[in-house]
Design a protein around this motif. Structure first.
Motif, PDB file in Angstrom:
ATOM      1  N   GLU A  88      32.632  40.760  43.799  1.00 52.73           N
ATOM      2  CA  GLU A  88      33.710  41.671  43.441  1.00 52.73           C
ATOM      3  C   GLU A  88      34.367  41.137  42.172  1.00 52.73           C
ATOM      4  O   GLU A  88      34.092  40.022  41.744  1.00 52.73           O
ATOM      5  CB  GLU A  88      34.685  41.862  44.614  1.00 52.73           C
ATOM      6  CG  GLU A  88      35.020  40.606  45.381  1.00 52.73           C
ATOM      7  CD  GLU A  88      36.254  39.890  44.874  1.00 52.73           C
ATOM      8  OE1 GLU A  88      36.803  40.269  43.828  1.00 52.73           O
ATOM      9  OE2 GLU A  88      36.660  38.926  45.524  1.00 52.73           O
ATOM     10  N   LYS A  89      35.233  41.923  41.560  1.00 52.65           N
ATOM     11  CA  LYS A  89      35.765  41.553  40.256  1.00 52.65           C
ATOM     12  C   LYS A  89      37.115  40.836  40.307  1.00 52.65           C
ATOM     13  O   LYS A  89      37.607  40.372  39.297  1.00 52.65           O
ATOM     14  CB  LYS A  89      35.879  42.808  39.387  1.00 52.65           C
ATOM     15  CG  LYS A  89      34.523  43.409  39.056  1.00 52.65           C
ATOM     16  CD  LYS A  89      34.648  44.727  38.308  1.00 52.65           C
ATOM     17  CE  LYS A  89      33.324  45.298  37.880  1.00 52.65           C
ATOM     18  NZ  LYS A  89      32.378  45.519  38.932  1.00 52.65           N
ATOM     19  N   GLN A  90      37.727  40.711  41.484  1.00 52.60           N
ATOM     20  CA  GLN A  90      39.068  40.126  41.579  1.00 52.60           C
ATOM     21  C   GLN A  90      39.071  38.597  41.571  1.00 52.60           C
ATOM     22  O   GLN A  90      40.004  37.994  41.066  1.00 52.60           O
ATOM     23  CB  GLN A  90      39.776  40.605  42.849  1.00 52.60           C
ATOM     24  CG  GLN A  90      40.118  42.082  42.824  1.00 52.60           C
ATOM     25  CD  GLN A  90      40.779  42.518  44.124  1.00 52.60           C
ATOM     26  OE1 GLN A  90      40.475  41.985  45.189  1.00 52.60           O
ATOM     27  NE2 GLN A  90      41.662  43.487  44.038  1.00 52.60           N
ATOM     28  N   ASN A  91      38.067  37.978  42.152  1.00 54.18           N
ATOM     29  CA  ASN A  91      38.030  36.520  42.289  1.00 54.18           C
ATOM     30  C   ASN A  91      36.860  35.934  41.503  1.00 54.18           C
ATOM     31  O   ASN A  91      35.836  36.592  41.327  1.00 54.18           O
ATOM     32  CB  ASN A  91      37.905  36.128  43.766  1.00 54.18           C
ATOM     33  CG  ASN A  91      39.138  36.536  44.559  1.00 54.18           C
ATOM     34  OD1 ASN A  91      40.218  36.033  44.321  1.00 54.18           O
ATOM     35  ND2 ASN A  91      38.966  37.473  45.481  1.00 54.18           N
ATOM     36  N   GLN A  98      33.727  33.035  45.208  1.00 52.28           N
ATOM     37  CA  GLN A  98      33.040  33.942  46.135  1.00 52.28           C
ATOM     38  C   GLN A  98      31.790  33.284  46.702  1.00 52.28           C
ATOM     39  O   GLN A  98      31.515  33.380  47.895  1.00 52.28           O
ATOM     40  CB  GLN A  98      32.686  35.244  45.422  1.00 52.28           C
ATOM     41  CG  GLN A  98      33.914  36.040  45.020  1.00 52.28           C
ATOM     42  CD  GLN A  98      33.536  37.290  44.274  1.00 52.28           C
ATOM     43  OE1 GLN A  98      32.907  38.180  44.848  1.00 52.28           O
ATOM     44  NE2 GLN A  98      33.915  37.380  43.020  1.00 52.28           N
TER      45      GLN A  98
END
Length: 137
Positions: free
Chosen positions: A111-114, A119
């Motif tokens: 995902e692009k948030q972390n 991850q």
């Protein structure tokens, strides 16, 4: 972002590894990244078009989230692929090394948030919990 790949070798037959990976009664015992977390609920309709649903939450109740995917392909004892609600893809391969050894390989879209490394570490921690659970039960 490019897909992330992790793997682990488990000293157990592929059928046991498959059953423990996919059985909701087992998932609740290993599907979390840290001992301060838990997986209090799991549902798994393991077939193309079926849903995977798990609940992950901090044991102190401070935070939690639902993890949900829809299966795209299921080949018993060999391969599972599914997509998450946001479209990211996950693939799990079960490699039978011999009668008592199985390698599990997971490839997932981050995902692009972390950060990707965070991850990878989180997913690997869950996979390592799975490894310990299978080998000790």
């Amino acid at each position: 972002m490019k897909p992330i790949n992790i793997d682990i070798t488990i000293l157990a037959p592929v059928q046991k590894v498959w059953d423990y990976y996919n059985g909701p009664e087992h998932m609740v015992n290993w599907n979390f990244a840290h001992e301060t977390w838990q997986c209090p609920a799991a549902e798994n309709d393991l077939r193309p078009g079926g849903k995977l649903k798990t609940r992950m939450e901090a044991k102190d109740g401070s935070f939690g989230f639902d993890f949900e995917g829809t299966y795209d392909e299921v080949i018993p004892n060999e391969k599972i692929s599914y997509h998450l609600e946001d479209g990211r893809k996950v693939e799990i391969l079960f490699h039978e090394i011999d009668a008592t050894t199985t390698k599990v390989e997971i490839t997932f879209d981050p995902e692009k948030q972390n950060p990707a490394e965070m991850q990878r570490e989180g997913w690997y921690a869950i996979l390592n919990n799975f490894h310990k659970y299978v080998e000790n039960h």
